[in-house]
Design a protein around this motif. Structure first.
Motif, mmCIF file in Angstrom:
data_model
loop_
_atom_site.group_PDB
_atom_site.id
_atom_site.type_symbol
_atom_site.label_atom_id
_atom_site.label_comp_id
_atom_site.label_asym_id
_atom_site.label_seq_id
_atom_site.Cartn_x
_atom_site.Cartn_y
_atom_site.Cartn_z
ATOM 1 N N ASN B 395 171.068 40.963 60.198
ATOM 2 C CA ASN B 395 170.130 39.847 60.261
ATOM 3 C C ASN B 395 168.967 40.235 61.164
ATOM 4 O O ASN B 395 169.138 40.525 62.344
ATOM 5 C CB ASN B 395 170.851 38.612 60.820
ATOM 6 N N ILE B 396 167.778 40.226 60.614
ATOM 7 C CA ILE B 396 166.607 40.725 61.330
ATOM 8 C C ILE B 396 166.306 39.865 62.563
ATOM 9 O O ILE B 396 166.035 40.376 63.649
ATOM 10 C CB ILE B 396 165.356 40.731 60.417
ATOM 11 N N ALA B 397 166.394 38.577 62.362
ATOM 12 C CA ALA B 397 166.043 37.667 63.467
ATOM 13 C C ALA B 397 166.958 37.888 64.670
ATOM 14 O O ALA B 397 166.499 38.001 65.807
ATOM 15 C CB ALA B 397 166.123 36.219 62.998
ATOM 16 N N GLY B 404 164.851 42.256 72.018
ATOM 17 C CA GLY B 404 163.699 41.715 72.731
ATOM 18 C C GLY B 404 162.388 42.171 72.108
ATOM 19 O O GLY B 404 161.459 42.582 72.794
ATOM 20 N N VAL B 405 162.321 42.113 70.805
ATOM 21 C CA VAL B 405 161.107 42.560 70.136
ATOM 22 C C VAL B 405 160.736 41.520 69.072
ATOM 23 O O VAL B 405 161.575 40.755 68.625
ATOM 24 C CB VAL B 405 161.348 43.949 69.498
ATOM 25 N N GLU B 406 159.472 41.506 68.704
ATOM 26 C CA GLU B 406 159.067 40.556 67.674
ATOM 27 C C GLU B 406 159.647 40.949 66.326
ATOM 28 O O GLU B 406 159.743 42.123 66.003
ATOM 29 C CB GLU B 406 157.540 40.515 67.578
ATOM 30 N N GLU B 407 159.972 39.949 65.544
ATOM 31 C CA GLU B 407 160.611 40.182 64.254
ATOM 32 C C GLU B 407 159.744 41.063 63.357
ATOM 33 O O GLU B 407 160.218 42.014 62.735
ATOM 34 C CB GLU B 407 160.825 38.827 63.562
ATOM 35 N N ASP B 408 158.447 40.732 63.322
ATOM 36 C CA ASP B 408 157.518 41.462 62.452
ATOM 37 C C ASP B 408 157.486 42.941 62.787
ATOM 38 O O ASP B 408 157.450 43.796 61.902
ATOM 39 C CB ASP B 408 156.114 40.882 62.589
ATOM 40 N N LYS B 409 157.530 43.200 64.093
ATOM 41 C CA LYS B 409 157.451 44.579 64.529
ATOM 42 C C LYS B 409 158.685 45.354 64.055
ATOM 43 O O LYS B 409 158.580 46.491 63.591
ATOM 44 C CB LYS B 409 157.373 44.607 66.054
ATOM 45 N N LEU B 410 159.828 44.682 64.159
ATOM 46 C CA LEU B 410 161.068 45.311 63.742
ATOM 47 C C LEU B 410 161.046 45.582 62.244
ATOM 48 O O LEU B 410 161.414 46.657 61.767
ATOM 49 C CB LEU B 410 162.256 44.409 64.120
ATOM 50 N N ARG B 411 160.577 44.602 61.489
ATOM 51 C CA ARG B 411 160.451 44.773 60.032
ATOM 52 C C ARG B 411 159.571 45.981 59.707
ATOM 53 O O ARG B 411 159.905 46.805 58.855
ATOM 54 C CB ARG B 411 159.805 43.532 59.396
ATOM 55 N N ARG B 412 158.421 46.030 60.402
ATOM 56 C CA ARG B 412 157.472 47.132 60.175
ATOM 57 C C ARG B 412 158.143 48.470 60.407
ATOM 58 O O ARG B 412 158.064 49.381 59.588
ATOM 59 C CB ARG B 412 156.275 46.972 61.104
ATOM 60 N N LYS B 413 158.848 48.548 61.534
ATOM 61 C CA LYS B 413 159.498 49.811 61.908
ATOM 62 C C LYS B 413 160.553 50.204 60.872
ATOM 63 O O LYS B 413 160.666 51.370 60.509
ATOM 64 C CB LYS B 413 160.174 49.667 63.287
#
Lengths: 448, 493
Positions: B395-397, B404-413
């Motif tokens: 689960n990304i969220a 401790g990172v923004e969801e969007d950033k994790l998705r991007r990575k």
């Protein structure tokens, strides 16, 4: 061998290479710990054993010279002399015989920082007023927290602050000392290092037997007088009139029914009432045994019928009419009756719920003669000077002989008039036994 | 706290059990609260009488205690506008009376004087007695609130009779120890913290029970705690054991609060929190036994297996330190001390305090200890991504929050670095191979091998994945389910 003695929150802390009796070695702080009240024993032991010591126990308030002359009655002088022998012990004197002066003379002679422990705020005021011949008196209580050479406090405040007061005084006086041996209050004495201790009371005995701890906490009895010993000379001559009053028919029926529930229960369970403990056993059962609960409730209701009967009020009316010119105190067991009598006869009421301001006002007006009577539950039983009262009416009370003697004492301050104590008892009820119990210890005098 | 005659407890085999109200006994609290609410605006004695009628041998302690708690949280007003004290003085000064007519005359005089009806005089005489006053605002939220307050009072009242108390909490240590000191108690640290008083070794005394009871609200306000106490029975003089831990009893909910000793601590806490995701930060984490004294560091930072304490030594004097230092140095976990230059000898991990918080230095030191040289507060995701390679579903969220990172950033990575093997569906990341596996098994499921599906249905994110693949779960009863193609369901309906 050398030791250092200090005071730590109600205990004596002894560090050094010598063994120390009276206490225990405390792993928590690596020292010997001794109960503070063993101070005198500890010093005696060290002196006798030739152990050198440095003592830093006390933190005493500065003490002026107590410059006053007191004139004592012969028995008061004798009490002081007896106490002075060991500077420890209990003086037993009847209410109204001037116990305060015994304490004052001792304070004056010793001239050391002294703490006086009394049961109520009213008594703080009363003691403070008398002690003020010595100069400024400090009060340590819920309403003010001062410590001075002579300090007056209540049992409650002294208990809560026992750990901090224990090394501030050399002499500690317990007024109404029979309160002291209770589990909590006894720590006032235990946590104090004061080497000199005086207890005052009209009756030392407690129903629970705990008075046996008094010799350890303050010292044993050093002097005793009973009311009969000084009645007529230093106390007003007195008469006791016991009036047995039948319940009216309706009350009687109700009483019998309620009393029966209780009696049946006691019989069924095979209980005997040889000590207050038996009664407690029933109380303990109420939590799970519904018949015990019912029995106790019925017993309480029956007792209230006997204590508060209508006919007692009729007799009260007659007595009041007869004593229009006297000053009267009416005593009851329950507050309900206090308020009923107060409303009915327009007599000022005093209970533990009456605030300080009103209480003072009532005493003031009673003293001035504007109020001719006072009705009260328990608070007047103890200590407070109610000037000039010469008629007492006991509507109901406990079986405690202390309470009885104290109530009698309320009307015995010499006023030039003969004192009379009425005791109203409901006929054919358990109250007759209660009345018998309370009169047991009065001494030689019997009903007239 | 309750009067001792209302203390409702059970004793069994050397243990003592306060009869706490459980959630299915909320009726007691409801009934009592109702009585007072219903009688709002009336005299207190009506509520008390009504309550008294409900009493029986089983419930009377509870009912009375609950009533008392409501009353303690209620405001009362006088039932009259006349001053009762003055009225009494007026009447009693003209007393006493023994005849009805005599009495009435005085009452009438009073009515004249106070400008009211004689009845009002009668009503005023003792209008200031507790049970004659009028029930006003009741400051109890609801029955549950009352139940929780009752349980706390019952626990505290039980502790009143305690000879010694041992407890453990997850947090709030500094606050607790401040209170312990103020109450004049002594502590020993072993398994938990054991409290006694100076005189405890001389005599079994309940003198300190009141002080123990005062600590209870703080202890039970922490998320995780246990208490063990030795309770002396007044009459039998036997000692009973009380054992209780968080989760076993409903107690007042703690107001969320973070209290800092200094603004420096507060600043450090929030800055660490925002720049070191992936590092667990605990405030006043634990009591460390250092010789004879307890030491509670301000923070504990934990990353993986590695731990470090941080202490802002604002008020440490040199003398204090010289005494304690040897012990602090022996701690198994390194301690970073931030303080004045003069005390630099306390720790090999020492950071001198400047005009403001030397934050970058602290961060550098912590990071180097945790084995990372990157000095920027940038979050390093490489570890996380490495781990993700082997994960079937995530689960990304949740993951983003954990790192401790923004969801969007994790998705991007994930798309950037793992795009070949992973795919993103709604809020989830799935392994591509895993998606194929599921698809195959679903086909089989359609052929009737339902048993095979059960473990599948327990997998993470399966709902999202099924939907993505065009399937839907149809539940048959509580435990049985089957998977059907979406259009089939649609067709049927």
């Amino acid at each position: 061998m050398f030791v250092r003695i200090g005071y730590d929150r109600g205990t004596l802390v002894v560090r050094g290479d010598a063994h120390i009796p009276f206490g225990r070695y405390d792993e928590r702080s690596r020292c010997f710990r001794v109960p503070a009240y063993k101070y005198r024993d500890l010093i005696d032991y060290l002196d006798l054993s030739g152990i050198a010591y440095e003592e830093k126990v006390f933190d005493l308030p500065p003490t002026p010279f107590f410059d006053a002359e007191l004139e004592l009655r012969d028995y008061q002088e004798e009490a002081v002399a007896k106490w002075m022998v060991d500077r420890k012990g209990v003086v037993v004197l009847p209410t109204g015989s001037g116990k305060t002066y015994v304490a004052m003379e001792i304070i004056r002679e010793l001239n050391v920082p002294s703490l006086i422990v009394v049961p109520t705020l009213d008594l703080i005021d009363q003691w403070t007023e008398k002690l003020s011949v010595f100069g400024e008196i400090s009060e340590f209580s819920g309403r003010s927290k001062n410590i001075g050479a002579i300090t007056v406090t209540t049992y409650d405040s002294a208990y809560i602050n026992a750990e901090n007061l224990g090394n501030r005084f050399m002499l500690i006086v317990f007024d109404e000392v029979h309160h002291l041996p209770s589990e909590s209050f006894s720590s006032i004495a235990e946590m104090s290092a004061a080497p000199y201790r005086l207890g005052l009371t009209a009756t030392m005995e407690r129903e629970d037997g705990l008075h046996e701890r008094l010799p350890e906490l303050v010292g044993g009895k050093v002097f005793e007088l009973k009311p009969a010993d000084i009645a007529g000379k230093h106390l007003a001559p007195y008469t006791i009139r016991r009036i047995v009053i039948p319940l009216d028919e309706k009350e009687k029926r109700l009483y019998d029914a309620k009393a029966r529930v209780f009696k049946d229960y006691v019989k069924k369970k095979g209980l005997k009432f040889s000590s207050p403990d038996d009664f407690r056993k029933i109380v303990m059962r109420t939590g799970y045994d519904s018949s015990a609960y019912e029995a106790l409730r019925s017993w309480d209701e029956a007792r209230k019928i006997a204590y508060n009967s209508k006919n007692k009020l009729k007799i009260l009316k007659n007595i009041l009419e007869k004593h229009r010119k006297d000053k009267i105190i009416i005593f009851t067991r329950h507050n309900d009756l206090v308020y009923r009598i107060s409303k009915l006869f327009l007599i000022p009421a005093i209970t533990y719920r009456t605030d300080q301001r009103e209480r003072k006002e009532v005493f003031r007006l009673f003293k001035k003669g504007i109020y001719r009577a006072i009705v009260s539950s328990q608070v007047l039983d103890e200590g407070i000077d109610v000037p000039d009262a010469n008629v007492g009416i006991i509507m109901s009370g406990t079986g405690s002989s202390r309470e009885y003697i104290q109530r009698l004492g309320r009307i015995l301050r010499p006023s030039g008039k003969k004192a009379i104590l009425y005791e109203l008892v409901s006929a054919e009820t358990s109250e007759t036994r209660t009345s018998l119990r309370r009169r047991k210890r009065l001494g030689a005098r019997q009903d007239l | 706290m309750l009067p001792k005659e209302l203390l409702d407890i059970r004793k069994y085999r050397g243990k003592i059990f306060p009869k706490f109200l459980k959630s299915d006994e909320i009726e007691f609290a409801e009934v009592v609260l109702d009585v007072y609410r219903k009688n709002c605006g009336r005299k207190l004695r009506f509520a008390r009488n009504e309550l008294k009628k409900m009493e029986n041998s089983k419930n009377y302690k509870r009912l009375r205690a609950l009533g008392r708690i409501v009353e303690n949280n209620t405001s009362f007003t006088l039932p009259t506008s006349l001053p009762p004290f003055q009225v009494r003085k007026f009447l009693f000064s003209r007393g006493f009376v023994t005849k009805k007519e005599e009495r009435q005359k005085i009452i009438n005089k009073a009515a004249e004087k106070f400008g009211c009806l004689p009845e009002e005089i009668e009503n005023t005489i003792f209008a200031d007695l507790e049970e004659e006053t009028i029930i006003g605002k009741i400051d109890v939220k609801n029955a549950e609130d009352l139940l929780r307050r009752y349980n706390l009072s019952l626990l505290q009242t039980t502790i009143f009779n305690s000879l010694r108390m041992t407890f453990w909490t997850e947090s709030e240590h500094k606050r607790i120890f401040r209170a312990v000191k103020m109450l004049g108690l002594m502590y020993e640290i072993g398994e938990g913290i054991t409290l006694t008083g100076p005189a405890s070794i001389l005599k079994q005394t309940r003198k300190y029970g009141t002080s123990f009871a005062r600590l209870i609200p703080i202890i039970v306000s922490t998320p995780s705690w246990w208490i063990r106490a030795e309770i002396l029975d007044e009459h039998s003089k036997k000692v009973y054991r009380l054992e209780l831990s968080s989760g076993e009893v409903l107690l007042p909910l703690a107001e969320p609060r973070i209290e800092f000793d200094s603004s420096l601590e507060e600043e450090l806490y929030f800055r660490l929190k925002s720049s070191m995701p992936g590092v667990k930060i605990q405030r006043e984490p634990e009591v460390i036994r250092a010789g004879d004294f307890a030491f509670i560091p301000d923070f504990k930072l934990k990353k993986g297996e590695k731990e470090v304490y941080i202490e802002i030594a604002g008020f440490w004097t040199e003398e204090y330190l010289r005494k304690k230092i040897e012990k602090v140095k022996k701690l198994s976990v390194p301690l970073i001390v931030i303080g004045r230059e003069e005390i630099s000898f306390v720790s090999e991990f020492f950071i001198p305090i400047e005009r403001k918080l030397p934050f970058i230095k602290i961060l550098k030191l912590v990071n180097s200890y945790f084995g990372k040289t990157d000095l920027t507060p940038e979050v390093d995701l490489s570890e996380t991504l490495k781990k993700l390679r082997r994960v079937e579903a995530a689960n990304i969220a949740n993951l983003a929050r954990k790192c401790g990172v923004e969801e969007d950033k994790l998705r991007r990575k994930i798309t950037e670095l793992l795009g070949a093997s992973k795919m993103l569906v709604e809020n989830w990341m799935f392994d591509r191979k895993y998606v194929e596996e599921v698809r195959e098994r679903l086909e089989k499921g359609l052929n009737g091998n339902l048993d095979d599906l059960e473990p599948l249905l327990k997998k993470d994110g399966i709902d999202v994945l099924l939907d993505f693949l065009g399937y839907r779960i149809v539940w048959e009863g509580i435990t049985a389910a089957k998977v059907v193609k979406k259009f089939e369901v649609d067709r049927k309906s």
